[in-house]
Design an enzyme around this catalytic site. Structure first.
Site, mmCIF file in Angstrom:
data_model
loop_
_atom_site.group_PDB
_atom_site.id
_atom_site.type_symbol
_atom_site.label_atom_id
_atom_site.label_comp_id
_atom_site.label_asym_id
_atom_site.label_seq_id
_atom_site.Cartn_x
_atom_site.Cartn_y
_atom_site.Cartn_z
ATOM 1 N N ASP A 175 -34.621 38.308 35.007
ATOM 2 C CA ASP A 175 -33.394 37.588 34.660
ATOM 3 C C ASP A 175 -33.665 36.188 34.099
ATOM 4 O OD1 ASP A 175 -31.903 39.744 35.406
ATOM 5 O OD2 ASP A 175 -31.118 38.886 37.259
ATOM 6 N N ARG B 258 -30.992 52.172 32.958
ATOM 7 C CA ARG B 258 -30.597 51.774 34.314
ATOM 8 C C ARG B 258 -29.996 52.920 35.141
ATOM 9 N NH1 ARG B 258 -28.381 45.632 34.078
ATOM 10 N NH2 ARG B 258 -29.172 45.571 36.169
ATOM 11 N N ARG C 17 -19.729 36.491 32.905
ATOM 12 C CA ARG C 17 -20.024 37.414 34.002
ATOM 13 C C ARG C 17 -20.936 36.745 35.027
ATOM 14 N NH1 ARG C 17 -23.175 42.008 32.338
ATOM 15 N NH2 ARG C 17 -23.236 42.062 34.579
ATOM 16 N N CYS D 221 -26.655 50.426 29.533
ATOM 17 C CA CYS D 221 -26.160 49.104 29.191
ATOM 18 C C CYS D 221 -27.129 48.505 28.191
ATOM 19 C CB CYS D 221 -26.017 48.217 30.415
ATOM 20 S SG CYS D 221 -27.560 47.737 31.130
HETATM 21 C C1 UD1 Z 1 -30.648 43.808 39.972
HETATM 22 C C2 UD1 Z 1 -29.925 42.558 39.537
HETATM 23 C C3 UD1 Z 1 -30.271 42.242 38.087
HETATM 24 C C4 UD1 Z 1 -31.775 42.165 37.902
HETATM 25 C C5 UD1 Z 1 -32.461 43.401 38.455
HETATM 26 C C6 UD1 Z 1 -33.975 43.293 38.451
HETATM 27 C C7 UD1 Z 1 -27.918 42.629 40.892
HETATM 28 C C8 UD1 Z 1 -26.450 42.800 40.943
HETATM 29 N N1 UD1 Z 1 -28.499 42.797 39.691
HETATM 30 O O1 UD1 Z 1 -30.177 44.873 39.145
HETATM 31 O O2 UD1 Z 1 -29.668 40.979 37.761
HETATM 32 O O3 UD1 Z 1 -32.073 42.070 36.525
HETATM 33 O O4 UD1 Z 1 -32.050 43.633 39.813
HETATM 34 O O5 UD1 Z 1 -34.370 42.173 39.163
HETATM 35 O O6 UD1 Z 1 -28.555 42.317 41.882
HETATM 36 N N2 UD1 Z 1 -34.222 52.113 38.651
HETATM 37 C C9 UD1 Z 1 -34.397 53.466 38.686
HETATM 38 N N3 UD1 Z 1 -33.586 54.221 39.468
HETATM 39 C C10 UD1 Z 1 -32.601 53.675 40.251
HETATM 40 C C11 UD1 Z 1 -32.439 52.280 40.221
HETATM 41 C C12 UD1 Z 1 -33.265 51.525 39.423
HETATM 42 O O7 UD1 Z 1 -35.265 54.000 37.989
HETATM 43 O O8 UD1 Z 1 -31.896 54.407 40.950
HETATM 44 C C13 UD1 Z 1 -35.085 51.272 37.790
HETATM 45 C C14 UD1 Z 1 -34.306 50.521 36.713
HETATM 46 O O9 UD1 Z 1 -34.097 51.320 35.562
HETATM 47 C C15 UD1 Z 1 -35.212 49.340 36.425
HETATM 48 C C16 UD1 Z 1 -35.837 49.064 37.803
HETATM 49 O O10 UD1 Z 1 -35.630 50.231 38.573
HETATM 50 O O11 UD1 Z 1 -36.225 49.701 35.527
HETATM 51 C C17 UD1 Z 1 -35.271 47.882 38.524
HETATM 52 O O12 UD1 Z 1 -33.856 47.973 38.547
HETATM 53 P P1 UD1 Z 1 -32.990 47.477 39.786
HETATM 54 O O13 UD1 Z 1 -33.789 46.574 40.650
HETATM 55 O O14 UD1 Z 1 -32.314 48.630 40.406
HETATM 56 O O15 UD1 Z 1 -31.886 46.602 39.054
HETATM 57 P P2 UD1 Z 1 -30.438 46.383 39.589
HETATM 58 O O16 UD1 Z 1 -30.442 46.462 41.069
HETATM 59 O O17 UD1 Z 1 -29.464 47.211 38.819
#
Ligand code: UD1
Length: 415
Positions: A304, A121, A396, A116
């Site tokens: 955010d 992500r 959104r 995205c």
């Molecule tokens: C959630 C929020 C988003 C916010 C983000 C960080 C929701 C719906 N969205 O997104 O608004 O910006 O938290 O506070 O709650 N990562 C990995 N592997 C994974 C999952 C994540 O490497 O399987 C990494 C991501 O690339 C990123 C970091 O972990 O660098 C944090 O991401 P994550 O907390 O998972 O974000 P979201 O849950 O998608």
């Protein structure tokens, strides 16, 4: 295509009430997949992301209705445990249906979300966790295909703090056999809100809000009857709206304790902040001081809010450094702010913001949800007319933002 037109230079005054949190509403709605019966969720914001999740659920055979900020849903007749690419690609949080589907129905087919605007992500931690809980997960034709008889409790360590990853696995573990321990779990208030909603359904969860969450699986859960917490990012956006316009506003129906990091920084920048019972009053000052920030998982400064804070720093009396540690590409608003006269240089994950005395209105393009908010804030502070296009990103995540801002005296409309 719709745009938002802002005539800048108006100081905001008055009261504004905060809507329910998008990032809590989405996982709590997904939790409706965990139990039979009619679920009721109140204080749900009216947002495109919520209706997208509703479409995903309806496509599975779930009844879903969003009316007057309440969702009523029933997953008893679910017949198609699948989230298709068309819907998932517009909203990464769709991945939240994965854990509940596997836990209750023993199978799920959920499209991989892909990249995205703000970075790659990945969802590897979601799938790693489900495998630890005993599910078989394959990637087939762009979909995560998961199956399991009954999930088994497990010890899961996250090597990166992930909000939706923690939520997905916490939901899955509520119906697993035995105990699950989530270590290095996310501590965001939305994780705690989801845990409280699940506990109301009969789940056994301890430690939400700390980095170790323990879940004792149960055989079945009862339907939800829950009210979503206030949106801390919407709250923070209004805090900056007052600070950047030199206005004075009282934000009501919010939870100030969820915004400690942001309020400390906006206070350092010179705004006067008074905390009340569920209210925050912000008096913006003419002079904005430069303040450095670094985004971190909660309770650190929220990623955010990074774009909105950068708009404020663009007008500071001096230079600040903004360090983004959560997402690798979350500076797409910089080029747009520059078009408005901001002096910002990006070097890797840091942005050096040299404050300018004023911003000048310009046509700009929203590139993601929070970037859109940063451009609206900059537009309200700039001289002249700013036109923000591609505002579907804004819809959104912000419930009625232009109505709320115009009620505070901003000259803003959608065309
Ligand atoms: C959630 C929020 C988003 C916010 C983000 C960080 C929701 C719906 N969205 O997104 O608004 O910006 O938290 O506070 O709650 N990562 C990995 N592997 C994974 C999952 C994540 O490497 O399987 C990494 C991501 O690339 C990123 C970091 O972990 O660098 C944090 O991401 P994550 O907390 O998972 O974000 P979201 O849950 O998608």
């Amino acid at each position: 295509m719709k745009s938002i037109v802002i005539n800048g230079g108006k100081k905001l005054h008055g009261d504004v009430a905060i809507s329910g949190a998008k990032n809590a509403a989405l996982p709590i709605i997904a939790a409706g997949l965990l139990a039979e019966g009619e679920h009721r969720i109140a204080n749900v914001p009216t947002l495109v992301d919520v209706t997208t999740l509703g479409r995903i659920l309806r496509n599975m055979g779930v009844t879903f209705e969003l009316k007057d900020h309440s969702v009523v849903l029933d997953s008893s007749k679910l017949n198609n445990p699948e989230a298709p690419y068309d819907l998932v690609r517009t909203m990464r949080a769709s991945v939240l249906v994965l854990g509940p589907l596997v836990a209750r129905f023993g199978k799920a087919r959920v499209s991989l979300p892909g990249g995205c605007a703000i970075g790659a992500r990945p969802v590897n931690l979601h799938t790693m966790g489900l495998e630890k809980l005993g599910a078989k997960v394959d990637i087939e034709h762009g979909y995560m295909v998961a199956s399991a008889k009954r999930l088994r409790g497990a010890h899961i360590y996250f090597d990166t703090v992930t909000v939706t990853g923690t939520e997905n696995l916490m939901m899955a573990a509520t119906l697993a056999e035995g105990e699950t321990i989530l270590e290095n779990a996310a501590r965001e208030p939305e994780v705690v809100d989801l845990a409280q909603a699940l506990i109301g359904m009969g789940a056994k969860i301890e430690g939400a809000g700390t980095d170790i969450i323990r879940i004792k699986g149960v055989q079945s859960l009862r339907p939800l009857d829950y009210t979503v917490l206030p949106d801390r990012i919407e709250t923070g956006t209004f805090v900056i709206a007052a600070a950047i316009t030199g206005g004075s506003i009282t934000i009501t129906r919010c939870n100030p304790s969820h915004l400690d990091a942001l309020l400390a920084k906006v206070g350092e920048a010179g705004a006067e902040i008074t905390i009340g019972e569920g209210t925050i009053t912000v008096h913006g000052q003419k002079k904005i001081k430069p303040v450095n920030i670094k985004t971190l998982p909660y309770p650190g400064f929220p990623t955010d809010m990074q774009a909105q804070f950068m708009s404020l720093m663009a007008l500071a009396d001096g230079t600040s450094v903004i360090n983004e540690t959560i997402f690798e590409n979350r500076f797409t608003h910089v080029a747009e702010l520059r078009r408005m006269g901001a002096d910002i240089v990006v070097e890797g994950r840091s942005a050096v913001v040299k404050g300018v005395p004023k911003l000048s209105a310009a046509p700009v393009m929203a590139t993601d949800l929070r970037a859109s908010a940063s451009l609206i804030l900059a537009g309200m502070a700039a001289e002249g007319q700013t036109v923000v296009s591609r505002i579907y990103h804004l819809d959104r995540g912000y419930d009625n933002i232009e109505q709320k801002l115009s009620a505070l005296g901003a000259d803003i409309k959608r065309v």
